[in-house]
Scaffold this active site. Sequence first.
Site, PDB file in Angstrom:
ATOM      1  N   HIS A  45     -74.204  15.768  36.738  1.00  0.00           N
ATOM      2  CA  HIS A  45     -73.735  16.232  35.429  1.00  0.00           C
ATOM      3  C   HIS A  45     -74.469  17.507  35.039  1.00  0.00           C
ATOM      4  O   HIS A  45     -75.466  17.899  35.655  1.00  0.00           O
ATOM      5  CB  HIS A  45     -73.938  15.152  34.363  1.00  0.00           C
ATOM      6  CG  HIS A  45     -75.373  14.918  33.983  1.00  0.00           C
ATOM      7  ND1 HIS A  45     -75.762  14.568  32.702  1.00  0.00           N
ATOM      8  CD2 HIS A  45     -76.535  14.965  34.706  1.00  0.00           C
ATOM      9  CE1 HIS A  45     -77.079  14.418  32.649  1.00  0.00           C
ATOM     10  NE2 HIS A  45     -77.572  14.657  33.853  1.00  0.00           N
ATOM     11  N   HIS A  79     -70.240  13.188  26.087  1.00  0.00           N
ATOM     12  CA  HIS A  79     -70.833  13.632  27.353  1.00  0.00           C
ATOM     13  C   HIS A  79     -70.120  12.955  28.507  1.00  0.00           C
ATOM     14  O   HIS A  79     -69.587  11.845  28.370  1.00  0.00           O
ATOM     15  CB  HIS A  79     -72.328  13.318  27.391  1.00  0.00           C
ATOM     16  CG  HIS A  79     -73.044  13.983  28.539  1.00  0.00           C
ATOM     17  ND1 HIS A  79     -73.292  15.341  28.581  1.00  0.00           N
ATOM     18  CD2 HIS A  79     -73.541  13.479  29.701  1.00  0.00           C
ATOM     19  CE1 HIS A  79     -73.930  15.645  29.698  1.00  0.00           C
ATOM     20  NE2 HIS A  79     -74.081  14.536  30.402  1.00  0.00           N
ATOM     21  N   CYS A 120     -70.820  20.044  30.201  1.00  0.00           N
ATOM     22  CA  CYS A 120     -70.593  18.792  30.936  1.00  0.00           C
ATOM     23  C   CYS A 120     -69.147  18.609  31.387  1.00  0.00           C
ATOM     24  O   CYS A 120     -68.867  18.330  32.558  1.00  0.00           O
ATOM     25  CB  CYS A 120     -71.069  17.602  30.107  1.00  0.00           C
ATOM     26  SG  CYS A 120     -70.150  17.313  28.569  1.00  0.00           S
TER      27      CYS A 120
END
Length: 372
Positions: A346, A334, A286
């Site tokens: 993402h 994240h 990520c």
Amino acid sequence: MNRRHRAAAAITLVCALGLLTVPAQAMAAPTPDASPSPSATAPASPVSPASPAAPPSSEKDLEKVREQIETLYRKAGAATDAYNLAEEQAKKQSGEIVKLAQAIVDGQTRIAELKDRAGAQAREQYRNGGLPPGAQLVLSDDPKLFLDGVNKVRTSQQANKAVLADLTRTQEDLETYTQDASTNWHKLETNRVKQAQAKKKINAQIAAAEKLESQLEKKERARLRQLEKEAANRAQTAWLATRPVQDTPSTSGATSAAGKAAVAFATSQIGKPYVWGATGPGSYDCSGLTSKAWAAAGRPIPRTSQEQWRLLPRIDIRDMRPGDLIIYHADASHVGMYVGDGTMVHSPRPGRHVTLAGAGSMTILGVVRPDK
């Protein structure tokens, strides 16, 4: 340890520099997980590969499995962040050791040169009967020769003092470089241990999640994916309902040129697989995606999602504009990039690919703007 021994120890670092080039896989850096660290063979609760859960027998059971798998991947993401941070720190320490090793070598060369100069001055005085150059002229009855002699004595004395001062300063610097190199070496080894521990935890959590999912029948796995989408849609719908304004220039402001470039890079990576520690070009985790996107836009940012949250300027979520980074979960484990219209891009987790998703499909911790 005396100075000679310190210098000798430092030179050993130069010989060991080859060890610093061992490649290490990279990723995103979280707060320590409060739950016990799992081992490679016995992952922590909620799922243990050694004691697999029974296959789900109902929609409710399948939803529990989905939640368990999500939890495992979130923990893997947090460990990935820890791994990435340790790797970045190890790279920094390696670079510092290389610089210090070169400084030590340069310092030793300089000391050798200064000792040669000091020796030459001592030999010159010996040839003059122990007197500095020009001292004999001071004894002359000739006024002109006397003044010349005084000037030569002063110049010689100043030269001797300068050499000795330079030698002392260089020796002190060399000792400092040696101590700093030793400190950085210990930090490097500490970060390597952290990397190994994080890697072990990542692999254990991913293995547990994959094993749990592999126990499902084909139709159950298909339904699991549907449940994932439904959960994300519910979260996105709830989030959109709380947003008073959607991307209006009066609140979000015009997207910067760098923000547009970052979005263009990130969206061009759609379809590439998630790989923990990866920063492209073929795969990303990520924060690997967001850090590369902003680097491509000419604005280097921290490597990990936690460091991005800690170090980049924060903005109110109502002022969010394309290019801003959305940090998710309480541990900042994240990150995604906002692209507008309530959407973000993402790299989700192992087994998934870079994709577009609702910006509110996960729990938002906050928003940061790299080019504020």
